[in-house]
Design an enzyme around this catalytic site. Sequence first.
Site, mmCIF file in Angstrom:
data_model
loop_
_atom_site.group_PDB
_atom_site.id
_atom_site.type_symbol
_atom_site.label_atom_id
_atom_site.label_comp_id
_atom_site.label_asym_id
_atom_site.label_seq_id
_atom_site.Cartn_x
_atom_site.Cartn_y
_atom_site.Cartn_z
ATOM 1 N N ALA A 73 -37.204 -2.487 -30.863
ATOM 2 C CA ALA A 73 -37.446 -1.044 -31.703
ATOM 3 C C ALA A 73 -39.095 -1.136 -32.186
ATOM 4 O O ALA A 73 -39.701 -0.237 -32.264
ATOM 5 C CB ALA A 73 -36.617 -1.046 -32.651
ATOM 6 N N GLU A 74 -39.384 -2.187 -32.481
ATOM 7 C CA GLU A 74 -40.698 -2.558 -33.609
ATOM 8 C C GLU A 74 -41.910 -2.781 -32.589
ATOM 9 O O GLU A 74 -42.788 -2.286 -33.052
ATOM 10 C CB GLU A 74 -40.385 -3.638 -34.613
ATOM 11 C CG GLU A 74 -39.377 -3.238 -35.785
ATOM 12 C CD GLU A 74 -39.972 -2.243 -36.698
ATOM 13 O OE1 GLU A 74 -41.107 -2.016 -36.770
ATOM 14 O OE2 GLU A 74 -39.112 -1.914 -37.318
ATOM 15 N N SER A 75 -41.572 -3.721 -31.737
ATOM 16 C CA SER A 75 -42.841 -4.156 -30.912
ATOM 17 C C SER A 75 -42.739 -4.356 -29.512
ATOM 18 O O SER A 75 -43.716 -4.492 -28.875
ATOM 19 C CB SER A 75 -43.424 -5.390 -31.408
ATOM 20 O OG SER A 75 -42.249 -6.474 -30.944
#
Length: 654
Positions: free
Chosen positions: A499-501
């Site tokens: 989700a983040e990177s």
Amino acid sequence: MNRPTPLIVLVAAFALFAGTAVCAQNLDAQRPQIRAALDAAGRGQFNAAQSAGIANHPLYGWVEFSQLSRNMDGVSNAQAQAFLQRYQGQAVAEQFRNLWLAALSRRQDWRTFREHWQPVKNTALQCAELNARQATGRIDAQWTADAQAIWRGGAKSLPDGCDTVFALLASRGGLGPELRWERIDAAAAEQQTAVMRAAARGLPASEAALANDYAAFIDGVHTRALTWPRTERSRRMAAIGLARLGSKNPGAAEVQLPQYAQALGMNDAERGQVLYQIALWTVASYEPDSARRLNGVPDSAYDERLHEWRVREAMARGDWRAALAAVRKMPRAQREDSRWRYFEGRLAEKTGDAAEARRLFGEAARSATFHGFLAADRLNLPYALCPLKPDDSAEAKNAIARDAAIVRAMELWKLERPGWATAEWNSALARFDASQRRIAVEVARDNGWFDRAVFSLGKTADELRLYELRFPLHHDTAIRREAAKHAIDPAWVAAEIRAESVFNPRARSGANALGLMQVLPTTGAATAKRLGVPWGGAASLYDSDTNILLGTAYLRQMEDKYGVPYVAIAAYNAGPTPTARWQSQRPNYDADFWIETISYKETREYVARVLAFSVIYDWRLNGDALPVTDRMHGRIQAKRKPFACPAAAPAAAS
């Protein structure tokens, strides 16, 4: 001291090696040299000696580009034309062409500009091309039509280079009041009041005054509007201005709407536009007047967004019957989405209709999404997952891996030039069919460029089922190790990274969050101190093992602080202040209702996305999954669930 080499020398050096093929196995060995060449060229310090051994390298064009683009105004036409000829059809040529055309425009070398013009989606260059046509005596009906198309093309401010085009268009009678009002109307709809005022300058005095007063009203509601002409345009402008006020101060807009509606004769649609914004910005904070203002919006003004908020508002008050009625007022397509099928089932359950709830859960459970997984838990069903694993031949994959643009894209990615890599990637994909596009994503994954699956797949239902591509798994040893150390679910850690990177260790956000888990340097330093491990500074967060170590420890800290993972996930995204507010507003709420009533759209969707991703990563890591209902509450020892593919492939998480 090395002196910059004239570009003619670089051209000659390239020509000496142009016919020599580069073996793929040499690319790794040449990477340090090509990196140094790109860095030197970016400083204008690349010289002939540095070209030895790399002049036939696939990225040599980008070395030349880097050196040339430092001073485009100093590049001769002969140099530019030779560059374009050498790299014809490549992404580097198209990037260079746009820079060179801009330089030709500044030089007013219009003849050369026209000779090398190719249509682009760049308004500044489009206006330059119109200036070139004018300067070379090519003003005709098509010129007028093209200039008018740019004028009509959007509501935002246009580049300064377009001013001369529009001045000439106006002098030729091609920019009359009707066209000016067309742009004013478009700008008003986007609340671009400066553009409205600019477009009004060529209107007759009385019309210009009215247009400027319209703009002033959108900037700040005033009583002069009560004497505007009772026209459709005046009503529309009043609705836009009052709607804007409604998004900032719903109470003030509600009080003022009646007098303008009466004075201008606003119809239900125009009033509805204002009432929509009043209701939306009231309910978005769950203010006390939310239900009343939602009920005041005409049915014709409701869209999917407001339908959803009507459900959430009733949920936030615990009025299950009102929430169920709101779901059932949704358009059919919206209501059939797995999210609302699930919540219709939950609300039916809350209001005593267990049989209907089971039926609705059964429909939702066919979806491989967060709410589909929740529905499966209610019925104790396996999770629906229908992975698609194409059986591509080695020859097909090798063909894509050898594609010149793909080779350049992969090398640029490894050299940390993501913008150029993406340009080469897009150039390749523009030529590829769906099968080739999928294989290209596999090649990118094999080279550590994982987010290509996110940005390049998902165009079809079958592509959504490519779970192994869309949910890459890397650093799984470190993920399992750190998750075990902190007694949290490793699938949660993997889901946060996705989700983040999307597993990009060099990712950096606008807020300066760094690396795989997007850890802020201050958080990294504090976590390292708490753990008693060395802190190597912000740059250490680009090291994958360090990022996973600190990021996973921080997740554990967040879970300890908030008690349950689903609240910790919300805080990871939104921060402590809004999370504390949501906890105080709805204490002791069921987890699914608490998540759905988060007032920030980004965070609401983020929590659902991370939890859905966790289920899929559990499948990737272990072949089965911890039930999401247990996962939300941190019960990582619960009985695990299998996966099964329904008769028809289910909808997939994105």
